[in-house]
Enzyme design. Structure first.
Site, PDB file in Angstrom:
ATOM      1  CD  GLU A 192      17.389   3.034  12.701  1.00 57.29           C
ATOM      2  OE1 GLU A 192      16.221   2.904  12.107  1.00 57.29           O
ATOM      3  OE2 GLU A 192      17.864   3.911  12.953  1.00 57.29           O
ATOM      4  CD  GLU A 261      12.763   1.741  14.156  1.00 55.31           C
ATOM      5  OE1 GLU A 261      12.613   2.786  13.498  1.00 55.31           O
ATOM      6  OE2 GLU A 261      13.449   1.544  15.125  1.00 55.31           O
TER       7      GLU A 261
END
Length: 753
Positions: A192, A261
């Site tokens: 991320e 995710e």
């Protein structure tokens, strides 16, 4: 006889050598023909395009004894892949000193996944976020000279590269990459990072490119991914994280659409309500992603587990349940687990059609669509109703289908509806039942620290907490003397002076002359705290002792090297004859940790080093109190937990192993109410436990228990009543024979295999 024996031995040796050669050739041929690649539709394994359903199980958040069952339940639930981070601070607690045992036995975990016939996505990071302490970074990294985290910084890049090479080297040595015959089909570098790069600019961009080239140079033989990284350099695949990812598009047309995710719920923070995500919405989000061309979906989390020891991130609860399909204890959460299991079967029935072509989209109404995958490989259709309030009856082909609000029906043959994401049964009861185990308690009260204690040191300034503790403990004492002259006016009129202490967090106990004067604590949304209260001082020397308490280190953000904790000031005393005293630059004496920690009171040997009391002398509602109890393990295999509702805040150990932090006295704030599955989900929707402890029950792994003579130790910071602590067993009702059956009229029956 000797000659015969010699010939026999020689033949046996040759046979063994031939067998070894055959095994070697088989292994070589297998690895030589193994491959992982991709095109715009899917990951390609050994030449076959695959729709891959994955789930995150973090090995340190459960015990090795739990791993086989968790992995098998994941397989039974229709998963193809197990995804896990690699936890740097667990594996390298000090520079160059590595640990890969017990809950951190990464190789064992991966081999168990392989034995179950599943693949692995290894997210090396080594930054993980994951609501894990310091985002997975070891605390020592913060004090490497000149370091700047996650940037184009040579000290950081050197440390990151060394650890990444260590992990990749281990995987290669154990032949765990798919091209070696192992289960690892994907690896992730960084995590991320896109938002960080956008924030810091050019150094972030340079770091992204360096990271990509470093990873590619490790020659793993399998694709690398970067999540939430829109500019992931080729050939690295950029992927999506979030509650929904149907509109995500990779940065190149030839890359597959991957969702690393799928947030199955959200984490619980101490002081926060408990988030849940309805099974219908979760299934809807995955079906919507697949119908829009997605080919890899990973549930984060599939099993959340427990933040044992002090591994949780900033204010993150010890439970990392995450409302996952497998609950914290490893039991199926119903109806979520079963509903997703049948969703996966429905998707797999359509797999040949899905990977062969892109969908054709047609309107079926104002808020209804059909996504059709039609080729020589077959035909599959997804019928979607995006209306959040009303069901819809739609015509498709020569048939009609009724779609509940916010749902998708899957037709693997473009005719037969085998599943609708909006149709599930009721949640069966989950019980936490006290077991017949008596807990008899003894107590030991620890005194507030003193500047005359051993292992103290003095500085002329307030010092940052983690710089002293190096995160070896949650606790740091700040101590100084306040000398009050006999002529101070407040001694006559009783108007005591006002003590003000500003702290970077996370909780603070203030002791005056050994007595608790007050407690303050922060919350995740507002970390800085202030003690602001009058204090009873006497003429002469007064001993001020501040116990600063960390509740995990931050796990997300930029510039990790700048984050602080502890009493940084100012510290002032107002209401004296001479006005206000600024105590910030006085001499301060420091002591790391609690006396009970130094004595290892949580162990059998250490607990014998002090005198405990019991019966009528048992301490209750007293701060800084240690409690211990000896108990026998209850019979059976049901998962166990401690009901800690009568306690305040502290830590718990079983047979010397840390269950984690307890904080049931922190009551959940926020908004809880009715929960509708329809409509866009956020972490603030469908919350529970408002007005109750954020976490009441604390997981006790069965494998940590002896049949008899188990030592339970609780360190209570605030004060509580240990006599109300109980051991409970968790149980649930399976949906296997209650939801998916003919009598219920469910169309899921066609999927049963």
């Amino acid at each position: 006889m000797d000659l015969v024996q010699s010939m026999w031995n020689g033949n046996k040796l040759r046979a063994n050598a031939n067998m070894f050669l055959l095994l070697f050739l088989f292994s070589w041929l297998s690895s030589a023909t193994a491959s992982v690649s991709y095109d715009h539709r899917a990951i390609i394994i050994d030449g076959q395009k695959r729709i891959l359903i994955s789930g995150s199980i973090h090995y340190p958040r459960s015990t090795p004894e739990m791993w086989p069952d968790l992995i098998q339940k994941a397989k039974d639930g229709g998963l193809d892949v197990i995804q896990t981070y690699v936890f740097w601070n667990g594996h390298e607690p000090s520079p160059g000193k590595y640990y890969f045992e017990d809950r951190y036995d990464l190789v064992k975990f991966i081999k168990l996944v392989q034995e179950a016939g599943l693949y692995v996505h290894l997210r090396i990071g080594p930054y993980v976020c994951a609501e894990w302490n310091f985002g997975g970074f070891p605390a020592w990294l913060k004090y490497v000279p000149g370091i700047e985290f996650r940037s184009d910084n040579e000290p950081f890049k050197a440390a990151m590269k060394t650890f990444t090479e260590k992990i990749v080297g281990m995987m290669k040595a154990e032949r765990l990459f798919q091209t070696q015959g192992g289960p690892i089909i994907l690896s992730q570098i960084e995590n991320e990072y896109g938002p960080v790069e956008w924030t810091i600019g050019a150094p972030g961009k340079a770091y992204t490119n360096w990271t990509a080239q470093m990873a590619l140079g490790l020659d793993t033989g399998v694709p690398w991914v970067m999540c939430k990284q829109e500019d992931a350099p080729d050939p690295i695949i950029d992927t999506c994280n979030g509650f929904y990812c149907e509109n995500f598009t990779p940065n190149k047309k030839y890359k597959p659409k991957m969702w690393t995710e799928v947030w199955t719920g959200w984490y619980t923070e101490f002081g926060g309500a408990v988030p849940t995500r309805p099974a219908q919405d979760l299934a809807f989000s995955v079906a919507r992603f697949i119908q829009n061309g997605g080919s890899f979906a990973n549930y984060y989390m599939y099993h959340g587990g427990t933040n044992f020891d002090r591994t949780s991130g900033l204010f993150v609860a010890t439970s990392y349940d995450y409302d996952a399909p497998l609950d914290e204890y490893g039991l199926p959460r119903e109806p979520k687990w079963s509903h997703l299991k049948y969703l996966h079967k429905a998707i797999k029935l359509a797999e040949a059609a899905l990977v062969a072509t892109d969908p054709a989209v047609t309107s079926l109404g104002k808020s209804q669509e059909a996504h059709v995958f039609n080729s020589s490989s077959g035909c599959a259709a997804f019928l979607a109703n995006y209306d959040t309030k009303y069901s819809s009856r739609v015509s498709f082909g020569d048939r009609q289908y009724k779609l509940p609000p916010w749902s998708i029906s899957i037709l693997p043959d473009c005719k037969t509806e085998v599943l609708n994401t909006g149709r599930v049964g009721q949640s069966p009861p989950v019980d936490m039942t006290p077991v017949n185990t008596t807990l008899s308690w003894q107590s030991y009260i620890e005194d507030a620290a003193s500047s005359t204690d051993d292992s103290t040191f003095t500085l002329d300034v307030l010092y940052e907490q983690i710089n002293i503790t190096r995160d070896a403990t949650d606790y740091l004492w700040y101590m100084t003397d306040i000398t009050i002259g006999p002529n101070e006016e407040f001694l006559k009129n009783g108007s005591y002076p006002l003590l003000t202490i500003d702290s970077a967090g996370h909780a603070l106990h203030v002791f005056i002359n050994g007595q608790l004067s007050g407690t303050v604590y922060a919350r995740l949304a507002s970390l800085k705290l202030r003690f602001n209260d009058t204090v009873k001082l006497r003429a002469g020397i007064n001993k001020l002792a501040l116990l600063s308490i960390a509740v995990g280190l931050p796990n997300v953000g930029v510039h990790f090297e700048t984050w602080n904790a502890g009493v940084l000031g100012p510290v002032t005393l107002k209401g004296l004859n001479s006005g206000t005293w600024d105590m910030s630059r006085w001499k301060w004496t420091y002591k790391t940790g609690m006396k009970g920690e130094a004595l290892s009171l949580h162990t059998v040997k250490g607990s014998s080093s002090v005198e405990w009391v019991e019966g009528p002398l048992l301490a209750q509602k007293q701060p800084l109190t240690w409690y211990k109890s000896i108990f026998h393990a209850p019979p059976g295999n049901a998962p166990l937990a401690l009901d800690m509702v009568s306690m305040g805040k502290g830590q718990v150990w079983i047979n010397g192993q840390s269950i984690g932090r307890h904080w049931p006295a922190y009551i959940a704030h926020g908004s809880c109410g009715n929960c509708s599955y329809a409509g866009t989900y956020t972490e603030n929707k469908c919350r529970t436990n408002c007005g109750q402890p954020s976490q009441r029950w604390y997981h006790v792994p069965r494998s940590w228990l002896n049949q008899s003579e188990n030592l339970l130790v609780v360190f209570e910071e605030w004060g509580g009543d240990p006599t109300e602590i109980s051991l409970v067993a968790r149980s649930y009702e399976s949906l296997g024979q209650t939801l998916y059956n003919i009598e219920g009229g469910s169309n899921h029956l066609r999927l049963q295999m």
